[in-house]
Write an enzyme that holds these catalytic residues in place. Structure first.
Site, short mmCIF file in Angstrom:
data_model
loop_
_atom_site.label_atom_id
_atom_site.label_comp_id
_atom_site.label_asym_id
_atom_site.label_seq_id
_atom_site.Cartn_x
_atom_site.Cartn_y
_atom_site.Cartn_z
N LYS A 1 -15.39 -7.75 10.99
CA LYS A 1 -15.90 -6.59 11.73
C LYS A 1 -16.00 -6.95 13.19
O LYS A 1 -16.13 -8.12 13.55
CB LYS A 1 -17.29 -6.20 11.21
CG LYS A 1 -17.68 -4.78 11.50
CD LYS A 1 -17.00 -3.83 10.51
CE LYS A 1 -17.48 -2.42 10.61
NZ LYS A 1 -17.13 -1.67 9.40
N1 GLU Z 1 -14.74 0.90 9.34
C1 GLU Z 1 -14.32 1.28 8.02
C2 GLU Z 1 -15.22 0.65 6.99
O1 GLU Z 1 -16.32 0.26 7.27
C3 GLU Z 1 -12.85 1.01 7.78
C4 GLU Z 1 -12.43 -0.40 7.89
C5 GLU Z 1 -10.92 -0.58 7.76
O2 GLU Z 1 -10.23 0.38 7.48
O3 GLU Z 1 -10.48 -1.71 7.99
O4 GLU Z 1 -14.87 0.58 5.84
#
Ligand code: GLU
Length: 433
Positions: free
Chosen positions: A121
Site C-alpha cells: 500500500k
Molecule cells: N485500493 C483497493 C483496495 O484496497 C484496490 C487495490 C488494487 O487494486 O491493487 O483493495
C-alpha cells in the site's frame, strides 16, 4: 482525521476514544487467526513485520509559487505469493501505521480471493480536494520518481484508493514509463481504458460488493430483492455499490458522503442521485429525502449496512446500537476490533473488508494479466470472471467458518483462510538465508 467522524461521536455525547493505530488491529487479528489455526504465535510473527516500509519527502511547487513538502509512504507487506499489490491513498490522515495496516490487509485479501499477489500500500498525506489538477499531477510524478526503484510489474503494482483515481494512475504509468524509456502499462492498475486499463475495473469493487451481499444474504436464508440497504460513503465504492444493488432489486434507504447523510424510507433513486451529486458535489439536499447525521445513518434499522468510507467508523461508541441484519464492509477496516467483539456477541454477521471489497483487486489482477498479454477482454468476460472469483472466495470463507467452528465470525474465518494460504506458501518456499 482518519477516525474523525467516529471521534466526534453522537450528538451531545463525547465520542469514543480514537483507536490510535490501525496496525494494532492487524496484530490482534493475526493473533486471533493463529489461535484458530492452532499455531504458535512465533509462527505468525513474520506477518506482523512488513517486508519493507519507505517514507519519502515530496517537494512540490504549489500554484502560488511556494514550495511545500509532502510526506509519502510505500509499504510492501508480504510477497510470498507474488508481487506486492495495493492502492495509493491521498488523504490528510495518511500515516505510516495506517499504510502498514492497509498493506497487510492487501496480503490477506489477495490470498483469500486467490490472486497471485502479495500485499502493499502507499499514500501521501495531503488533501486532494483542496489541490489543483496541476498540483496533484506534480505531487504524483514526484512521488512516483521517489519510489521508482520499488515499484514495477513484477515487484509492486499500485492502484487507486481513497482520494486517487484513473487520472492519477495515468500519471503513475507515464512517469514510470518515461523514466524506463519504454511503455510499461503493467506497473499500475486502475488506469484509463485507453492506456491499458481493464473494462469493468472502475465499478469492480462495487460489483464485488453486490455479489458478496447477494451470497451472504442467501447463506443467511434472506433475499437481496427488497432488502433495505444503508450505504455510508459515496465515493467510487459506495456509489457503484448503491447503483448496482438498486438495479438488482435492493432498496437503498440511506446514503451519506463527507458532507452528511440523507434518508428515504421508500428507497433512493440512485441514478438520479448520481446526477444530483455530479451537479452539486454532494448527496446532501437531494429532493424528497430527510437529512441525517453519520451516527443516525449507522444506527438506523436496515437489512444491510454497507460502510464504504474510512477506517474505524463502527467502534465501541456505536457498535451496541447498530440495528443492521448484516454488515458488508466496503471500506478497508471500517470496524475496530472492540466493535467487532460487540457485533459477534450480538450475533450481527459481518462480511469483512478483505472479502467484501476484494472485487477491485480481482479486476486489478485481470488488468495486470491483460497488460502483460497485450490482449484485452470484453466487459462481459471481466464481469463473469469476477463473479466466479468472488463466489469461489465467499464459498471458501463459508467453509472456513464451518471448518474452524466460528459460527458467524466471518472476519476471523477470512483471516484464518488467508493466513493459512500464505503460511503454507512460505513453508513451500522455505527461508532464504
Ligand atoms: N485500493 C483497493 C483496495 O484496497 C484496490 C487495490 C488494487 O487494486 O491493487 O483493495
Amino acid at each position: 482525521m482518519i477516525y474523525q467522524l467516529a471521534r466526534r461521536g453522537p450528538a451531545g455525547r463525547p465520542g469514543p476514544e480514537r483507536h490510535e493505530n490501525p496496525f494494532d488491529d492487524v496484530v490482534e487479528q493475526i493473533d486471533q487467526a493463529a489461535r484458530v489455526l492452532g499455531l504458535d504465535p512465533r509462527e505468525v510473527e513474520v506477518l506482523k513485520h512488513p517486508r519493507r516500509q519507505v517514507i519519502v519527502s515530496i517537494p512540490i511547487v504549489m500554484d502560488d509559487g511556494q514550495t511545500r513538502i509532502f510526506t509519502g509512504y510505500r509499504v510492501l507487506h508480504d510477497t510470498t505469493r507474488g508481487p506486492g499489490k495495493g492502492g495509493i491513498r491521498y488523504h490528510p490522515g495518511v500515516n505510516l501505521d495506517e499504510v502498514k495496516a492497509l498493506a497487510a490487509w492487501m496480503s490477506w485479501k489477495c490470498a483469500l480471493v486467490d490472486v497471485a499477489f502479495g500485499g502493499a500500500k502507499g499514500g501521501v498525506t495531503c488533501d486532494p480536494g483542496t489541490m489543483s489538477e496541476g498540483e496533484l499531477e506534480r505531487l504524483t510524478r514526484r512521488y512516483v520518481a521517489e519510489i521508482f526503484d520499488l515499484i514495477g510489474p513484477t515487484l509492486d503494482i499500485p492502484a487507486p484508493d481513497v482520494g486517487t483515481d484513473a487520472r492519477v494512475m495515468a500519471w503513475v504509468m507515464d512517469t514510470y514509463s518515461m523514466k524506463k524509456g519504454y511503455v510499461e502499462p503493467g506497473v499500475v492498475t486502475g488506469k484509463p481504458l485507453l492506456l491499458g486499463g481493464s473494462r469493468g475495473r472502475e465499478a469492480a469493487t462495487g460489483r464485488g460488493l453486490l455479489i458478496v451481499t447477494r451470497e451472504a444474504l442467501r447463506h443467511l436464508g434472506r433475499s437481496l430483492n427488497g432488502a433495505r440497504v444503508v450505504v455510508q460513503g459515496f465515493g467510487n465504492v459506495g456509489s457503484n455499490a448503491a447503483r448496482l444493488l438498486a438495479a438488482a432489486g435492493a432498496q437503498v434507504v440511506a446514503v451519506s458522503d463527507v458532507r452528511g447523510g440523507i434518508s428515504c424510507p421508500d428507497g433512493v433513486d440512485v441514478a438520479r442521485l448520481l446526477r444530483f451529486r455530479q451537479e452539486t458535489g454532494s448527496v446532501v439536499g437531494f429532493p424528497r429525502t430527510e437529512p441525517l447525521t453519520n451516527d443516525e445513518l449507522l444506527t438506523m434499522p436496515c437489512d444491510v449496512l454497507l460502510p464504504a468510507a474510512l477506517e474505524g467508523q463502527i467502534n465501541e461508541g456505536n457498535a451496541d446500537r447498530i440495528r443492521a441484519g448484516l454488515i458488508v464492509e466496503g471500506a478497508n477496516g471500517p470496524t475496530t476490533s472492540e466493535a467487532d467483539e460487540i457485533l459477534v456477541r450480538r450475533g450481527i454477521p459481518v462480511v469483512p473488508d478483505i472479502m467484501a471489497n476484494a472485487g477491485g483487486v480481482v479486476v486489478s489482477y485481470f488488468e495486470w494479466v491483460q497488460d502483460r498479454y497485450g490482449y484485452f477482454w470484453p466487459e462481459d468476460e471481466v464481469n463473469a470472471r469476477l463473479e466466479e472469483k468472488m463466489v469461489g472466495a465467499y464459498d471458501a470463507l463459508r467453509v472456513g467458518a464451518e471448518r474452524f467452528n466460528l459460527g458467524n465470525d466471518f472476519r476471523t474465518a477470512a483471516y484464518a483462510v488467508a493466513m493459512e494460504r500464505i503460511l503454507e506458501a512460505r513453508r513451500l518456499r522455505g527461508l532464504y538465508a
